[in-house]
Design an enzyme around this catalytic site. Structure first.
Site, PDB file in Angstrom:
ATOM      1  CG  ASP A 147      -1.957   1.126   1.192  1.00 27.20           C
ATOM      2  OD1 ASP A 147      -2.170   1.702   0.112  1.00 27.20           O
ATOM      3  OD2 ASP A 147      -2.523   1.426   2.255  1.00 27.20           O
TER       4      ASP A 147
ATOM      5  CE  LYS B   1      -6.492  -7.571   3.137  1.00 31.85           C
ATOM      6  NZ  LYS B   1      -5.904  -7.560   1.775  1.00 31.85           N
TER       7      LYS B   1
ATOM      8  N   GLY C 295      -5.431 -17.993   3.522  1.00 33.87           N
ATOM      9  CA  GLY C 295      -5.702 -19.306   4.089  1.00 33.87           C
ATOM     10  C   GLY C 295      -4.823 -20.428   3.588  1.00 33.87           C
TER      11      GLY C 295
ATOM     12  CB  VAL D 242       0.111 -14.424   6.228  1.00 32.87           C
ATOM     13  CG1 VAL D 242       0.517 -13.425   7.313  1.00 32.87           C
ATOM     14  CG2 VAL D 242      -0.269 -13.695   4.948  1.00 32.87           C
TER      15      VAL D 242
ATOM     16  CB  CYS E 220     -25.152 -45.762  -4.822  1.00 28.66           C
ATOM     17  SG  CYS E 220     -26.315 -44.379  -4.671  1.00 28.66           S
TER      18      CYS E 220
END
Length: 530
Positions: A76, A143, A174, A201, A439
């Site tokens: 930023d 965050k 994540g 992170v 199935c």
């Protein structure tokens, strides 16, 4: 004349967060250990520090990064980036516009942007960013998530927009050593565009051993990037009809040899016949749903079948698939009646973003619902209408989108890995007159996948290098094998003199499933490679 832009390796992109450091761990020490472990790019993120503190942290961080020739970006703050001579900046959707940042920064500065939608990426490309951070892939505590979770499957759709551009892409939010391979595999776009790296992170910063934390992730990322686009099959050029006919027979023998434990979370309507079908094929069934068991079962099991015809323990399904991904074993997903209710649709989406399926098996309505297609409608768990106009193209495209083997069941069955498409034409009408025949196809597919996986594992050295494969073994062959086992056994049962209708058909079918031989499969299989 300005200097050229630095060459950036986005493979393991560390975003700092001092607030996550373990008690007593020095920030700069952690940063240096992380770089030694394999971090290739660093972003300094300080949302709460004042300007003077941020500047000091950035300067000290740059000294360490330069020591190892690792580029450094600033989150930023254009002023901080300029003050320390950083390699560039990362900006968010509500931060300074890219064109303004570009005017303020040196011409060779790297500019990255967080993107959450296709529209964000298109605008970022137009603005001339160097890379995009795509996500959030999962929820994160590091965050505050402003935008909805994009998910693994959503990242693949966004990556498609980058095809043909020079803009790089990393996944954000994540990501950990336990889910990074799922992230890398599952986000590959339908056209084959893969991520250039992952941003991490907490899994590194919060570790008491950041070097090894980084190494675990870097090893997987580097191995993944060294391989072609991942599929759960062999080279498509090796597939011909006869190779399937004989290969399935060999795989049947393999199942009998290894007698794998096939873990099935299946609907209550078909539990008994699915277990009997597993036994008939030479494997052992276990029907377990408790989340607390999944770590142990993923170690003991040969493959997992998740069939949510009666969704009773979604947490168990979530935990099971995740843990089978950890042990690199096949996961077969049978989204029974997925289009019938909103709950089933949201449950399927949650499962597919929590773990990577190896095989997705369903009828036209079920797979159409997963693909958001309106071409085929559902009535409960059944399809209504004529089916897809081009089923081969449908399964090929869905396999590319989901990065899985797709099995489309019906009067004629289609199986694809995203390149090869196999058409199978065996079967008996009685299959459509008993409950759970579809199935049991899922059960048979999971059983053959377990055999293929165990055979591959038996040939792999204990100290073999990381190959970034979620599952080893030919899962396209295994999926075809599961379908052929059921459909050929149904033909043999239906032709028996003691079978008078659907009531006498089921026990005869189980008998014939258990009596299958490689020779019978090779002689009766109706296989076409399209």
């Amino acid at each position: 004349m300005s200097a050229p832009k630095p060459t950036i390796d986005y493979s393991l992109y560390l975003v700092t967060g001092r607030e996550l450091l373990p008690e007593g761990k020095d920030y700069l020490q952690s940063l240096e250990e992380s770089i030694r472990g394999g971090v290739t790019l660093v972003q300094i993120r300080e949302k709460k520090a004042d300007t003077g503190e941020f500047l000091k942290i950035a300067q000290d961080s740059k000294t360490i990064c330069r020591k190892y020739n690792v580029p450094i970006l600033i989150n930023d703050r254009i002023d901080i980036a300029l003050a320390i001579g950083a390699d560039g900046v990362h900006i968010g959707q509500t931060d300074m516009p890219v064109d303004v940042a570009r005017r303020l920064l040196p011409p060779n500065a790297i500019i990255g942007m967080t993107c959450n939608t296709v529209e964000h990426v298109k605008k970022a490309i137009q603005d001339g960013v160097d890379y995009v951070g795509l996500g959030p892939v999962w929820t994160t505590q590091t965050k505050k998530v402003v935008h909805p979770v994009v998910g693994v499957r959503g990242i693949g759709e966004i990556l498609e927009v980058l095809q043909g551009t020079n803009v790089r892409a990393v996944a954000i939010a994540g990501i950990k050593s336990t889910n990074v391979l799922h992230c890398l595999h599952g986000t590959v776009s339908p056209s084959g565009r893969a991520l250039d790296g992952v941003a991490v992170v907490s899994d590194i910063v919060a570790s008491t051993d950041p070097s090894n934390a980084a190494k675990r992730i870097a090893t997987i990322v580097n191995a993944f990037k060294a391989q072609p686009v991942p599929v759960f099959s062999l080279s498509p050029s090796s597939y011909v009809a006869d190779s399937f006919k004989h290969g399935v027979g060999e795989l049947l023998t393999t199942v009998e040899q290894f007698s794998p434990l096939v873990h099935q979370i299946t609907n209550t309507v078909v539990t008994t016949q699915s277990a009997n079908a597993t036994l008939a094929l030479g494997a052992s069934p276990i029907m377990a749903t408790a989340p607390e068991e999944m770590v142990d079962l993923s170690i003991a099991g040969g493959a997992l079948l998740v069939n949510f015809g009666t969704i009773q323990n979604l947490d168990g399904m979530l935990a099971a698939g995740f843990n089978y991904n950890q042990t690199r074993k096949p996961v077969v997903f049978d989204p029974v009646g997925v289009g019938a209710t909103q709950y089933r649709r949201t449950s399927a989406a949650a499962l597919l973003n929590a773990w990577q399926p190896t095989v997705i098996k369903g009828n036209a309505a079920e797979l159409g619902a997963l693909a958001n297609s309106t071409e085929v409608q559902a009535k409960g768990v059944d399809s209504v209408g004529q089916g897809f106009a081009d089923p081969a193209a449908f399964v090929r495209n869905l396999a590319r989108k989901e990065r899985a083997i797709i099995v489309l069941t019906g009067v004629t069955d289609y199986v694809s890995d995203g390149t090869a498409v196999v058409r199978l034409s065996n079967g008996h009408p009685y299959l459509g007159e008993i409950t759970g025949s579809g199935c049991m196809v899922g059960t048979a597919v999971a059983t053959f996948c377990a055999g293929a996986s165990m055979a591959a594992a038996s040939q792999r050295a204990a100290d073999a290098a990381e190959d970034a494969k979620l599952v080893r073994g030919d899962m396209l062959l295994a999926a075809v094998g599961g379908v052929l086992a059921v459909t050929i056994a149904s033909e043999l049962a239906g032709a028996r003199q003691d079978v008078k209708g659907s009531g006498t058909f089921l026990p005869a079918f189980i008998d014939e499933l258990g009596a299958l031989t490689p020779e019978t499969i090779a002689s009766r299989a109706k296989v076409e490679v399209l």
